[in-house]
Design an enzyme around this catalytic site. Structure first.
Site, short mmCIF file in Angstrom:
data_model
loop_
_atom_site.label_atom_id
_atom_site.label_comp_id
_atom_site.label_asym_id
_atom_site.label_seq_id
_atom_site.Cartn_x
_atom_site.Cartn_y
_atom_site.Cartn_z
N ASP A 148 -11.94 39.95 -35.04
CA ASP A 148 -12.11 39.57 -33.63
C ASP A 148 -11.56 40.68 -32.76
O ASP A 148 -10.67 41.43 -33.17
CB ASP A 148 -11.37 38.26 -33.34
CG ASP A 148 -12.05 37.04 -33.93
OD1 ASP A 148 -13.27 37.08 -34.13
OD2 ASP A 148 -11.35 36.04 -34.18
N ASP A 156 -19.33 35.26 -32.27
CA ASP A 156 -18.93 34.00 -31.64
C ASP A 156 -19.72 33.76 -30.35
O ASP A 156 -20.16 32.64 -30.08
CB ASP A 156 -17.43 34.00 -31.33
CG ASP A 156 -16.56 34.14 -32.57
OD1 ASP A 156 -17.00 33.72 -33.66
OD2 ASP A 156 -15.45 34.67 -32.45
#
Length: 156
Positions: free
Chosen positions: A113, A130
């Site tokens: 991330d 995401d």
């Protein structure tokens, strides 16, 4: 291109585009790309769970659950062709993102991330995949709402 195979082209096109974009941004992050601003930072985090680090207690077993869910969704979509035809781009985006995150789990032990939105509150760190999953769900919902409205209009 035959109309019957157009949806397959859209599905795989969206799948590949999202997968490549997400992996490219992750490679830049792993190479050390960092940036800070008042609203958003580009940083590095390894998420061993799912959204908001939930299920991180499953550790390495989570990748097998993730794999099973993707395989089941692939099988269901190719068995239920009407659903795939109706939402080919959205499901291509969703599965491209899911496979990209799955690849991270096998290679890095978690999902890479990088986006940290922190203006007014600290939001969870997330990645391109995401965002694409959220956009794909929104597309499916919008398409279903408009499909229902068209159907209701025809009945009036």
């Amino acid at each position: 291109m035959a109309k019957t195979f157009k949806f397959i082209f859209y599905f795989w096109g969206a799948f590949v585009l999202v997968f490549v974009l997400d992996q490219w941004v992750k490679s830049l992050t792993l190479a050390g790309l960092r940036w800070q601003s008042e609203y958003l930072d580009l940083t590095y985090a390894l998420n061993t769970g799912v959204a908001f680090s939930m299920l991180s207690f499953l550790e390495h077993n989570l990748k097998y659950l993730h794999l099973a869910l993707i395989v089941v969704l692939f099988i269901y979509l190719f068995w239920q062709k009407t659903l795939l035809k109706t939402h080919s781009i959205a499901f291509g985006m969703m599965l491209g993102a899911g496979v990209s995150n799955l690849l991270d789990r096998f290679i890095h032990g978690g999902v890479v991330d990088m986006f940290f939105w922190h203006k007014w509150f600290n939001f969870a760190i997330f990645n391109v995949a995401d965002v694409m999953i959220n956009i794909s769900v929104a597309l499916i919902l919008i398409q279903e709402i408009f499909k229902k409205r068209k159907k209701d209009d025809r009945m009036d």
